[in-house]
Write a protein that holds these residues in place. Sequence first.
Motif, PDB file in Angstrom:
ATOM      1  N   THR A  18       0.833  -1.209   0.000  1.00 43.64           N
ATOM      2  CA  THR A  18       0.000   0.000   0.000  1.00 43.64           C
ATOM      3  C   THR A  18       0.862   1.251   0.000  1.00 43.64           C
ATOM      4  OG1 THR A  18      -1.614  -1.278   1.250  1.00 43.64           O
ATOM      5  CG2 THR A  18      -1.980   1.071   1.133  1.00 43.64           C
ATOM      6  N   LEU A  19       1.973   1.164   0.711  1.00 45.26           N
ATOM      7  CA  LEU A  19       2.929   2.280   0.740  1.00 45.26           C
ATOM      8  C   LEU A  19       3.423   2.581  -0.676  1.00 45.26           C
ATOM      9  CD1 LEU A  19       4.215   3.855   3.065  1.00 45.26           C
ATOM     10  CD2 LEU A  19       6.070   2.178   3.092  1.00 45.26           C
ATOM     11  N   ILE A  20       3.764   1.533  -1.402  1.00 49.68           N
ATOM     12  CA  ILE A  20       4.261   1.709  -2.771  1.00 49.68           C
ATOM     13  C   ILE A  20       3.136   2.205  -3.678  1.00 49.68           C
ATOM     14  CG2 ILE A  20       5.155   0.451  -4.780  1.00 49.68           C
ATOM     15  CD1 ILE A  20       6.744  -1.289  -2.767  1.00 49.68           C
ATOM     16  N   LEU A  21       1.955   1.641  -3.489  1.00 54.21           N
ATOM     17  CA  LEU A  21       0.809   2.073  -4.293  1.00 54.21           C
ATOM     18  C   LEU A  21       0.546   3.569  -4.082  1.00 54.21           C
ATOM     19  CD1 LEU A  21      -1.565   1.313  -6.161  1.00 54.21           C
ATOM     20  CD2 LEU A  21      -2.887   0.778  -4.104  1.00 54.21           C
ATOM     21  N   LYS A  22       0.619   4.012  -2.832  1.00 47.51           N
ATOM     22  CA  LYS A  22       0.377   5.428  -2.548  1.00 47.51           C
ATOM     23  C   LYS A  22       1.441   6.312  -3.204  1.00 47.51           C
ATOM     24  CE  LYS A  22      -0.187   8.830   1.124  1.00 47.51           C
ATOM     25  NZ  LYS A  22      -0.300   9.095   2.560  1.00 47.51           N
ATOM     26  N   LEU A  23       2.695   5.878  -3.131  1.00 47.66           N
ATOM     27  CA  LEU A  23       3.760   6.671  -3.745  1.00 47.66           C
ATOM     28  C   LEU A  23       3.566   6.780  -5.247  1.00 47.66           C
ATOM     29  CD1 LEU A  23       7.104   5.711  -1.993  1.00 47.66           C
ATOM     30  CD2 LEU A  23       6.149   7.990  -2.293  1.00 47.66           C
ATOM     31  N   VAL A  24       3.208   5.672  -5.882  1.00 51.36           N
ATOM     32  CA  VAL A  24       3.007   5.704  -7.330  1.00 51.36           C
ATOM     33  C   VAL A  24       1.788   6.579  -7.661  1.00 51.36           C
ATOM     34  CG1 VAL A  24       2.507   4.322  -9.380  1.00 51.36           C
ATOM     35  CG2 VAL A  24       4.105   3.459  -7.664  1.00 51.36           C
ATOM     36  N   ALA A  25       0.747   6.488  -6.831  1.00 52.44           N
ATOM     37  CA  ALA A  25      -0.471   7.265  -7.091  1.00 52.44           C
ATOM     38  C   ALA A  25      -0.251   8.758  -6.909  1.00 52.44           C
ATOM     39  CB  ALA A  25      -1.601   6.792  -6.165  1.00 52.44           C
ATOM     40  N   THR A  26       0.584   9.132  -5.956  1.00 56.79           N
ATOM     41  CA  THR A  26       0.699  10.554  -5.615  1.00 56.79           C
ATOM     42  C   THR A  26       1.980  11.211  -6.115  1.00 56.79           C
ATOM     43  OG1 THR A  26       1.625  10.002  -3.445  1.00 56.79           O
ATOM     44  CG2 THR A  26      -0.750  10.302  -3.557  1.00 56.79           C
ATOM     45  N   CYS A  27       2.948  10.425  -6.563  1.00 58.99           N
ATOM     46  CA  CYS A  27       4.235  11.013  -6.980  1.00 58.99           C
ATOM     47  C   CYS A  27       4.686  10.525  -8.350  1.00 58.99           C
ATOM     48  CB  CYS A  27       5.334  10.701  -5.956  1.00 58.99           C
ATOM     49  SG  CYS A  27       4.963  11.247  -4.295  1.00 58.99           S
ATOM     50  N   SER A  28       3.792  10.002  -9.150  1.00 56.13           N
ATOM     51  CA  SER A  28       4.212   9.441 -10.433  1.00 56.13           C
ATOM     52  C   SER A  28       4.530  10.554 -11.441  1.00 56.13           C
ATOM     53  CB  SER A  28       3.126   8.527 -10.999  1.00 56.13           C
ATOM     54  OG  SER A  28       1.995   9.289 -11.359  1.00 56.13           O
ATOM     55  N   PRO A  29       5.419  10.275 -12.427  1.00 57.58           N
ATOM     56  CA  PRO A  29       6.132   9.009 -12.574  1.00 57.58           C
ATOM     57  C   PRO A  29       7.245   8.911 -11.538  1.00 57.58           C
ATOM     58  CG  PRO A  29       6.813  10.540 -14.278  1.00 57.58           C
ATOM     59  CD  PRO A  29       5.738  11.228 -13.519  1.00 57.58           C
ATOM     60  N   ILE A  30       7.438   7.705 -11.048  1.00 57.71           N
ATOM     61  CA  ILE A  30       8.451   7.482 -10.011  1.00 57.71           C
ATOM     62  C   ILE A  30       9.165   6.166 -10.307  1.00 57.71           C
ATOM     63  CG2 ILE A  30       6.770   6.346  -8.466  1.00 57.71           C
ATOM     64  CD1 ILE A  30       8.281   7.688  -6.093  1.00 57.71           C
ATOM     65  N   SER A  31      10.447   6.117 -10.015  1.00 53.15           N
ATOM     66  CA  SER A  31      11.235   4.912 -10.310  1.00 53.15           C
ATOM     67  C   SER A  31      11.294   4.000  -9.083  1.00 53.15           C
ATOM     68  CB  SER A  31      12.643   5.305 -10.722  1.00 53.15           C
ATOM     69  OG  SER A  31      13.323   5.825  -9.597  1.00 53.15           O
ATOM     70  N   ARG A  32      11.708   2.768  -9.317  1.00 56.20           N
ATOM     71  CA  ARG A  32      11.870   1.825  -8.200  1.00 56.20           C
ATOM     72  C   ARG A  32      12.924   2.332  -7.213  1.00 56.20           C
ATOM     73  NH1 ARG A  32      10.546  -0.803 -12.739  1.00 56.20           N
ATOM     74  NH2 ARG A  32       9.316  -2.731 -12.688  1.00 56.20           N
ATOM     75  N   VAL A  33      13.972   2.941  -7.760  1.00 51.35           N
ATOM     76  CA  VAL A  33      15.048   3.459  -6.887  1.00 51.35           C
ATOM     77  C   VAL A  33      14.502   4.568  -5.978  1.00 51.35           C
ATOM     78  CG1 VAL A  33      17.259   4.695  -6.883  1.00 51.35           C
ATOM     79  CG2 VAL A  33      16.845   2.851  -8.534  1.00 51.35           C
ATOM     80  N   GLU A  34      13.691   5.439  -6.570  1.00 47.25           N
ATOM     81  CA  GLU A  34      13.109   6.528  -5.760  1.00 47.25           C
ATOM     82  C   GLU A  34      12.162   5.964  -4.700  1.00 47.25           C
ATOM     83  OE1 GLU A  34      12.902  10.246  -8.898  1.00 47.25           O
ATOM     84  OE2 GLU A  34      11.605   8.507  -9.241  1.00 47.25           O
ATOM     85  N   ILE A  35      11.424   4.918  -5.048  1.00 49.77           N
ATOM     86  CA  ILE A  35      10.521   4.305  -4.063  1.00 49.77           C
ATOM     87  C   ILE A  35      11.330   3.721  -2.911  1.00 49.77           C
ATOM     88  CG2 ILE A  35       8.910   2.389  -3.678  1.00 49.77           C
ATOM     89  CD1 ILE A  35       7.881   2.850  -6.538  1.00 49.77           C
TER      90      ILE A  35
END
Length: 434
Positions: A18-35
């Motif tokens: 869910t943490l990753i889902l939220k980051l992708v939803a609110t900060c996209s585009p985002i890379s795996r490294v940034e996550i």
Amino acid sequence: MKSFTGTSIKGLKNKNRTLILKLVATCSPISRVEIAKETGLTKMTVGNLVNELIERGFIAECDTSPETVSVPGRKPSMLQISDHSPCICGMLIKRGLCQVILADLSGTIISQSERKYQHSIDAAWLVDTLMELFLNLKQGFTREILAIGISSIGPLNSHTGTILKPPFFYQIENLPITSIISKKTGLPCFLINDANAGALAEKLYGLGKKFHNFAYLHIMNGIGAGFVLDNKLFDGHRGQSGEIGHTSINFSGPRCACGNVGCLELYANLDQMQRRIRSMCSYFPGSSLSAAPESVTWEAIIREAGKRDPLALAALEEFCDYISYAMIDALNLLDLSTVIVGYDAPDNSWPVERFLSDKLSNAVIAAPYRELHILHSCFNGNAPLIGAIAVAAEQIFSLNLPVFEPEQNENESCDLPEAENANLAGGSTYSQDV
Ligand SMILES: [Zn+2]
């Protein structure tokens, strides 16, 4: 509501997903490294969970970011919400207008419908209209709908999902809107005050992402405010905080329908602006507003003020004077230095923010020691509508509304301690590699 304690592998995996889902939803585009950097999770854990979220259809890889385009042969590595991902329905209830939208978890609107009305309405009409708009949008819509968020004029009780008794809203009172809509649609349903919805939209998806503390000020069809404090929406005892339109700016003023005297909304309103224009129009016969001051609209005042029309500027400055009296109190009480203002305006609009900035900078106690940010909402006047999506998304992101079916091997328990995570929009959260 089911929630996860974080003491089992299942719970921790769901938190991390869910943490990753939220980051992708609110900060996209985002890379795996940034996550990995943002969450504190290892690159391997992030990689595994990202692959799983891609397989489940929640997120997808998108074009490479501008910095990586020049690297020959590099595979796309940025992530965003998938075009096929599950969605949320948002409903907005206003005087004279109902809007319904379908949007993905990033707040991007996929389809929308609305019904304007000028006649008297009752609760049955309101419910029927919302359902009709919802079913029209749902027809032919193949993506899953996870939940419904309702943003409404108040007062309301967000805990019970009840619209209480909004002033001048016909005879509608004590309407348990979430239980009615939830029963008719079979979907979980959440209710939020419209100005609080605006603040939440800004926090999750808008300018508020970069501020830990700010006020959202909505100045269309009445005046309301929402406050984000320590990265979280502060919505009061039952979700009815932020009624700044009903704070008194004149102790000897007229009595308001709310019971208070001299409320801000009695002064900062369109009628008062029209009176101001009428009283001055003989001095500015060339103004486009002087022909029929009694029928000047808010849109015309904002538009002409942007072009430096003196009548429009005078009316708007007086309007901002009144608002600033109440906002000075709010900023002083809460030690805030950022205000995001929401209203419909053309791109070149500047006067409201300029007037408020000047007035607040001269009166807020902390203003001489730090910069005040008075910003126009990136959603223009639509933050309360986007907030209807945000209130349901927030339930998903905070694990109050589980959306992931647990895998079979996730039922083992463990005693892993929780590790404090990097600061994320929407409040502190925790992660542990599993
Ligand atoms: Zn009042």
